[in-house]
Design a protein around this motif. Sequence first.
Motif, PDB file in Angstrom:
ATOM      1  N   LEU A  62       0.827  -1.205   0.000  1.00 40.57           N
ATOM      2  CA  LEU A  62       0.000   0.000   0.000  1.00 40.57           C
ATOM      3  C   LEU A  62       0.865   1.260   0.000  1.00 40.57           C
ATOM      4  O   LEU A  62       0.503   2.269  -0.618  1.00 40.57           O
ATOM      5  N   ALA A  63       2.011   1.200   0.671  1.00 43.79           N
ATOM      6  CA  ALA A  63       2.927   2.342   0.635  1.00 43.79           C
ATOM      7  C   ALA A  63       3.440   2.568  -0.778  1.00 43.79           C
ATOM      8  O   ALA A  63       3.555   3.709  -1.249  1.00 43.79           O
ATOM      9  N   LEU A  84       1.857   1.621  -3.548  1.00 40.21           N
ATOM     10  CA  LEU A  84       0.712   2.098  -4.315  1.00 40.21           C
ATOM     11  C   LEU A  84       0.574   3.608  -4.171  1.00 40.21           C
ATOM     12  O   LEU A  84       0.426   4.339  -5.161  1.00 40.21           O
ATOM     13  N   GLU A  85       0.651   4.088  -2.949  1.00 43.41           N
ATOM     14  CA  GLU A  85       0.526   5.525  -2.699  1.00 43.41           C
ATOM     15  C   GLU A  85       1.654   6.296  -3.365  1.00 43.41           C
ATOM     16  O   GLU A  85       1.435   7.366  -3.954  1.00 43.41           O
ATOM     17  N   ARG A  86       2.876   5.745  -3.304  1.00 40.18           N
ATOM     18  CA  ARG A  86       4.029   6.415  -3.911  1.00 40.18           C
ATOM     19  C   ARG A  86       3.895   6.452  -5.440  1.00 40.18           C
ATOM     20  O   ARG A  86       4.187   7.480  -6.067  1.00 40.18           O
ATOM     21  N   LEU A 126       1.103   6.365  -7.217  1.00 39.36           N
ATOM     22  CA  LEU A 126       0.036   7.304  -7.559  1.00 39.36           C
ATOM     23  C   LEU A 126       0.534   8.743  -7.457  1.00 39.36           C
ATOM     24  O   LEU A 126       0.248   9.576  -8.329  1.00 39.36           O
ATOM     25  N   LYS A 127       1.275   9.035  -6.417  1.00 35.82           N
ATOM     26  CA  LYS A 127       1.798  10.387  -6.233  1.00 35.82           C
ATOM     27  C   LYS A 127       2.730  10.765  -7.377  1.00 35.82           C
ATOM     28  O   LYS A 127       2.699  11.909  -7.876  1.00 35.82           O
ATOM     29  N   PRO A 141      -4.673  11.051  -7.328  1.00 35.77           N
ATOM     30  CA  PRO A 141      -4.993  10.975  -5.905  1.00 35.77           C
ATOM     31  C   PRO A 141      -5.430   9.573  -5.497  1.00 35.77           C
ATOM     32  O   PRO A 141      -5.900   8.785  -6.333  1.00 35.77           O
ATOM     33  N   LEU A 142      -5.253   9.254  -4.224  1.00 35.53           N
ATOM     34  CA  LEU A 142      -5.781   7.991  -3.714  1.00 35.53           C
ATOM     35  C   LEU A 142      -7.292   7.963  -3.921  1.00 35.53           C
ATOM     36  O   LEU A 142      -7.983   8.937  -3.616  1.00 35.53           O
ATOM     37  N   SER A 199      -9.183   6.169   1.318  1.00 39.22           N
ATOM     38  CA  SER A 199      -8.124   6.132   2.321  1.00 39.22           C
ATOM     39  C   SER A 199      -7.486   4.748   2.308  1.00 39.22           C
ATOM     40  O   SER A 199      -8.086   3.765   1.847  1.00 39.22           O
ATOM     41  N   LEU A 200      -6.263   4.651   2.823  1.00 35.70           N
ATOM     42  CA  LEU A 200      -5.597   3.359   2.873  1.00 35.70           C
ATOM     43  C   LEU A 200      -6.379   2.367   3.727  1.00 35.70           C
ATOM     44  O   LEU A 200      -6.451   1.173   3.399  1.00 35.70           O
TER      45      LEU A 200
END
Length: 296
Positions: A63-64, A66-68, A70-71, A76-77, A80-81
């Motif tokens: 998930l970390a 995935l967020e990186r 996307l950024k 945007p996410l 929320s995670l």
Amino acid sequence: MSAPTQRMHYEEQMGRIVYVHGDFVPEEQARIGLFDRGFLFGDAVYEVTAVIEGRMVDNDLHLARLERSLKALGIPLPQSLAQIVEVQSQLIARNALHEGAVYLQVSRGEADRDFLYSENMTPKLIGFTQAKTMVGTKTQRDGISVDLAADPRWQRRDIKTTMLLGQVMAKQAARARGFDDVWLVEDGLVTEGASSTAYVVTADGRILTRAASQATLPGCTQRALARLCAMHDVRIEERAFTPQEAQGAAEAFQTSATSLVMPVVRIADRVIGDGKPGPITRRLQALYLEAAGVPA
């Protein structure tokens, strides 16, 4: 019938429940839009988390990443995670998944086809499970062969996008040549496997793998294994290595979410060591499975 086989039989008989844009639906009813940018441009990222004994493995790392990813693309996410974890958990529960993987994909959204995109697009999240035997496979016991091929991919390999045609072509060519998988080579150095992180073990017992950069994807299983090695005083040296070094190594292996720690016993036309998984690879397999909660 083993538990993983039972679960796969369940999926085949009952059909999977998948997640599409906020709804859990039978896979036969799942639809994405014609103008989804993931479909038209590969403008999307994805993650695959292993599921063993009904539990997700290294999901915080996935998930970390995935967020990186996307950024890095300015997406945007979609939720929320914590909400994404709930989607994953629901997919596992609704499909009675005991062993396999849960897949997530986030696209930038839908709009009429245009290379340029608006900044206020709504990202789209989909997810599904795949039943698969993860532990105790023949390849994990005996090892695999990997071919060597020129790296055909774009320059931002650190972003886990859905643009996988280069990997598809490299894997397909390797399979046609009689290999199980393929490691990619650029500027005289091995970058990584087409869907894995590549490692070799030198004659004096050093484990080599490439350091994180835009040339490779930062592997989640790679990071988890690095933490375990630090805990157990096993040294990993982060540096690039040549195909010749790889072929002359004492041992070789690769890691990924769906293959865990996979021994490599042949690279192109060279057998590695005695053609069997080596002791360091075996130790790392055991450490990883123990951390994942797999009974010895």
